[in-house]
Design a protein around this motif. Sequence first.
Motif, PDB file in Angstrom:
ATOM      1  N   VAL A  91       0.845  -1.201   0.000  1.00 18.72           N
ATOM      2  CA  VAL A  91       0.000   0.000   0.000  1.00 18.72           C
ATOM      3  C   VAL A  91       0.879   1.250   0.000  1.00 18.72           C
ATOM      4  CG1 VAL A  91      -1.610   1.365   1.391  1.00 18.72           C
ATOM      5  CG2 VAL A  91      -2.050  -1.052   1.017  1.00 18.72           C
ATOM      6  N   GLY A  92       1.897   1.252   0.835  1.00 12.89           N
ATOM      7  CA  GLY A  92       2.813   2.386   0.865  1.00 12.89           C
ATOM      8  C   GLY A  92       3.518   2.587  -0.466  1.00 12.89           C
ATOM      9  N   PHE A  93       3.938   1.507  -1.089  1.00 17.37           N
ATOM     10  CA  PHE A  93       4.589   1.576  -2.396  1.00 17.37           C
ATOM     11  C   PHE A  93       3.615   2.099  -3.448  1.00 17.37           C
ATOM     12  CE2 PHE A  93       5.769  -0.545  -6.435  1.00 17.37           C
ATOM     13  CZ  PHE A  93       7.009   0.068  -6.626  1.00 17.37           C
ATOM     14  N   GLY A  94       2.391   1.618  -3.410  1.00 17.37           N
ATOM     15  CA  GLY A  94       1.384   2.052  -4.386  1.00 17.37           C
ATOM     16  C   GLY A  94       1.025   3.519  -4.246  1.00 17.37           C
ATOM     17  N   THR A  95       0.879   3.996  -3.016  1.00 15.35           N
ATOM     18  CA  THR A  95       0.556   5.413  -2.844  1.00 15.35           C
ATOM     19  C   THR A  95       1.724   6.293  -3.269  1.00 15.35           C
ATOM     20  OG1 THR A  95       1.228   5.390  -0.516  1.00 15.35           O
ATOM     21  CG2 THR A  95      -1.094   5.039  -0.992  1.00 15.35           C
ATOM     22  N   SER A  96       2.925   5.804  -3.081  1.00 19.05           N
ATOM     23  CA  SER A  96       4.099   6.552  -3.535  1.00 19.05           C
ATOM     24  C   SER A  96       4.147   6.598  -5.062  1.00 19.05           C
ATOM     25  CB  SER A  96       5.361   5.901  -2.985  1.00 19.05           C
ATOM     26  OG  SER A  96       6.501   6.557  -3.463  1.00 19.05           O
ATOM     27  N   MET A  97       3.883   5.463  -5.708  1.00 14.00           N
ATOM     28  CA  MET A  97       3.900   5.410  -7.180  1.00 14.00           C
ATOM     29  C   MET A  97       2.827   6.295  -7.804  1.00 14.00           C
ATOM     30  SD  MET A  97       4.598   1.480  -8.330  1.00 14.00           S
ATOM     31  CE  MET A  97       3.860   1.838  -9.900  1.00 14.00           C
ATOM     32  N   SER A  98       1.659   6.346  -7.179  1.00 15.80           N
ATOM     33  CA  SER A  98       0.547   7.094  -7.770  1.00 15.80           C
ATOM     34  C   SER A  98       0.466   8.528  -7.270  1.00 15.80           C
ATOM     35  CB  SER A  98      -0.775   6.380  -7.483  1.00 15.80           C
ATOM     36  OG  SER A  98      -1.063   6.435  -6.102  1.00 15.80           O
ATOM     37  N   ASN A  99       1.458   8.924  -6.474  1.00 15.53           N
ATOM     38  CA  ASN A  99       1.470  10.279  -5.900  1.00 15.53           C
ATOM     39  C   ASN A  99       0.179  10.587  -5.147  1.00 15.53           C
ATOM     40  OD1 ASN A  99       4.069  11.086  -6.764  1.00 15.53           O
ATOM     41  ND2 ASN A  99       3.250  11.421  -8.814  1.00 15.53           N
ATOM     42  N   GLY A 100      -0.302   9.619  -4.397  1.00 15.99           N
ATOM     43  CA  GLY A 100      -1.496   9.847  -3.610  1.00 15.99           C
ATOM     44  C   GLY A 100      -2.172   8.556  -3.216  1.00 15.99           C
ATOM     45  N   CYS A 101      -3.140   8.693  -2.337  1.00 14.61           N
ATOM     46  CA  CYS A 101      -3.852   7.533  -1.819  1.00 14.61           C
ATOM     47  C   CYS A 101      -5.314   7.584  -2.257  1.00 14.61           C
ATOM     48  CB  CYS A 101      -3.748   7.517  -0.287  1.00 14.61           C
ATOM     49  SG  CYS A 101      -4.389   9.020   0.474  1.00 14.61           S
ATOM     50  N   THR A 102      -6.102   6.674  -1.749  1.00 17.61           N
ATOM     51  CA  THR A 102      -7.509   6.624  -2.140  1.00 17.61           C
ATOM     52  C   THR A 102      -8.254   7.884  -1.727  1.00 17.61           C
ATOM     53  OG1 THR A 102      -7.978   5.402  -0.117  1.00 17.61           O
ATOM     54  CG2 THR A 102      -7.700   4.126  -2.134  1.00 17.61           C
ATOM     55  N   VAL A 127      -6.957  -3.485  -8.374  1.00 10.18           N
ATOM     56  CA  VAL A 127      -5.974  -4.177  -7.538  1.00 10.18           C
ATOM     57  C   VAL A 127      -6.625  -4.670  -6.244  1.00 10.18           C
ATOM     58  CG1 VAL A 127      -3.844  -3.883  -6.203  1.00 10.18           C
ATOM     59  CG2 VAL A 127      -3.981  -3.024  -8.540  1.00 10.18           C
ATOM     60  N   GLY A 128      -7.544  -3.886  -5.695  1.00 10.46           N
ATOM     61  CA  GLY A 128      -8.261  -4.327  -4.493  1.00 10.46           C
ATOM     62  C   GLY A 128      -9.091  -5.572  -4.742  1.00 10.46           C
ATOM     63  N   ILE A 129      -9.765  -5.634  -5.873  1.00  9.91           N
ATOM     64  CA  ILE A 129     -10.565  -6.809  -6.236  1.00  9.91           C
ATOM     65  C   ILE A 129      -9.658  -8.027  -6.422  1.00  9.91           C
ATOM     66  CG2 ILE A 129     -11.992  -7.805  -8.072  1.00  9.91           C
ATOM     67  CD1 ILE A 129     -13.163  -4.911  -8.413  1.00  9.91           C
ATOM     68  N   ILE A 130      -8.565  -7.836  -7.143  1.00 11.52           N
ATOM     69  CA  ILE A 130      -7.620  -8.940  -7.358  1.00 11.52           C
ATOM     70  C   ILE A 130      -7.039  -9.416  -6.021  1.00 11.52           C
ATOM     71  CG2 ILE A 130      -5.359  -9.535  -8.346  1.00 11.52           C
ATOM     72  CD1 ILE A 130      -6.127  -7.644 -10.709  1.00 11.52           C
ATOM     73  N   THR A 131      -6.696  -8.473  -5.160  1.00  6.54           N
ATOM     74  CA  THR A 131      -6.148  -8.823  -3.843  1.00  6.54           C
ATOM     75  C   THR A 131      -7.145  -9.621  -3.027  1.00  6.54           C
ATOM     76  OG1 THR A 131      -4.753  -6.853  -3.863  1.00  6.54           O
ATOM     77  CG2 THR A 131      -5.185  -7.869  -1.717  1.00  6.54           C
ATOM     78  N   ALA A 132      -8.407  -9.205  -3.045  1.00  4.81           N
ATOM     79  CA  ALA A 132      -9.430  -9.934  -2.295  1.00  4.81           C
ATOM     80  C   ALA A 132      -9.589 -11.359  -2.825  1.00  4.81           C
ATOM     81  CB  ALA A 132     -10.758  -9.188  -2.359  1.00  4.81           C
ATOM     82  N   ILE A 133      -9.568 -11.516  -4.145  1.00  7.20           N
ATOM     83  CA  ILE A 133      -9.708 -12.846  -4.745  1.00  7.20           C
ATOM     84  C   ILE A 133      -8.515 -13.721  -4.384  1.00  7.20           C
ATOM     85  CG2 ILE A 133      -9.730 -14.093  -6.952  1.00  7.20           C
ATOM     86  CD1 ILE A 133     -11.419 -11.699  -8.046  1.00  7.20           C
ATOM     87  N   VAL A 134      -7.303 -13.174  -4.515  1.00  7.76           N
ATOM     88  CA  VAL A 134      -6.096 -13.949  -4.201  1.00  7.76           C
ATOM     89  C   VAL A 134      -6.038 -14.294  -2.719  1.00  7.76           C
ATOM     90  CG1 VAL A 134      -3.567 -13.823  -4.088  1.00  7.76           C
ATOM     91  CG2 VAL A 134      -4.765 -13.110  -6.162  1.00  7.76           C
ATOM     92  N   THR A 135      -6.356 -13.326  -1.866  1.00  9.79           N
ATOM     93  CA  THR A 135      -6.319 -13.564  -0.417  1.00  9.79           C
ATOM     94  C   THR A 135      -7.288 -14.672  -0.023  1.00  9.79           C
ATOM     95  OG1 THR A 135      -5.723 -11.259  -0.018  1.00  9.79           O
ATOM     96  CG2 THR A 135      -6.605 -12.472   1.830  1.00  9.79           C
ATOM     97  N   ARG A 136      -8.452 -14.636  -0.586  1.00  9.46           N
ATOM     98  CA  ARG A 136      -9.487 -15.618  -0.216  1.00  9.46           C
ATOM     99  C   ARG A 136      -9.225 -16.980  -0.850  1.00  9.46           C
ATOM    100  NH1 ARG A 136     -15.565 -15.526   1.011  1.00  9.46           N
ATOM    101  NH2 ARG A 136     -14.765 -13.886   2.314  1.00  9.46           N
ATOM    102  N   HIS A 137      -8.905 -17.001  -2.142  1.00  9.16           N
ATOM    103  CA  HIS A 137      -8.861 -18.278  -2.853  1.00  9.16           C
ATOM    104  C   HIS A 137      -7.471 -18.908  -2.937  1.00  9.16           C
ATOM    105  CE1 HIS A 137     -13.060 -17.943  -3.848  1.00  9.16           C
ATOM    106  NE2 HIS A 137     -12.844 -16.706  -4.257  1.00  9.16           N
ATOM    107  N   VAL A 138      -6.416 -18.115  -2.838  1.00 10.44           N
ATOM    108  CA  VAL A 138      -5.069 -18.675  -2.870  1.00 10.44           C
ATOM    109  C   VAL A 138      -4.564 -18.919  -1.457  1.00 10.44           C
ATOM    110  CG1 VAL A 138      -2.664 -18.262  -3.564  1.00 10.44           C
ATOM    111  CG2 VAL A 138      -4.535 -17.642  -5.106  1.00 10.44           C
ATOM    112  N   PHE A 139      -4.699 -17.888  -0.589  1.00  8.53           N
ATOM    113  CA  PHE A 139      -4.212 -18.024   0.782  1.00  8.53           C
ATOM    114  C   PHE A 139      -5.250 -18.601   1.729  1.00  8.53           C
ATOM    115  CE2 PHE A 139      -1.470 -14.536  -0.843  1.00  8.53           C
ATOM    116  CZ  PHE A 139      -0.256 -15.189  -0.721  1.00  8.53           C
TER     117      PHE A 139
END
Length: 142
Positions: A91-102, A127-139
Amino acid sequence: MNNVAFYTALAGGILIGGAATLLLLLNGKIAGISNILGKLPFTHQDDRLWRVLFLAGLIGGAAAYNLFSGDAPVARMHFPAWLLAIAGLLVGFGTSMSNGCTSGHGVCGLGRLSLRSLAATMVFLVVGIITAIVTRHVFGVA
């Protein structure tokens, strides 16, 4: 959705939008939390007070809601600590890359009709949708 949840969500949205609007109109500042917090240690004394007060309002508002409503969100204690640490770093890396947060892009940028913020918000959502799918179904963490 029951009526109580609808009205509390509506009130929360109005408060967030109102705070962001007032900060922009009265101070000319964008209510992007990652920027407000991230630049706090590096600002001049005259720019520090509003940042501290804004962050104190965020924390104080959540604490007041918890204290008076008794309806605090339940922590997900079964999430592995390593996964939470990786998530925080990403999340920190993403906010830095996008020059801002949600909050900066999603609330303030979209309200100003910024195409850059529209693109950033769409990426956040995908990315949030993909993360939710991976977290639930992979992990297997629900």
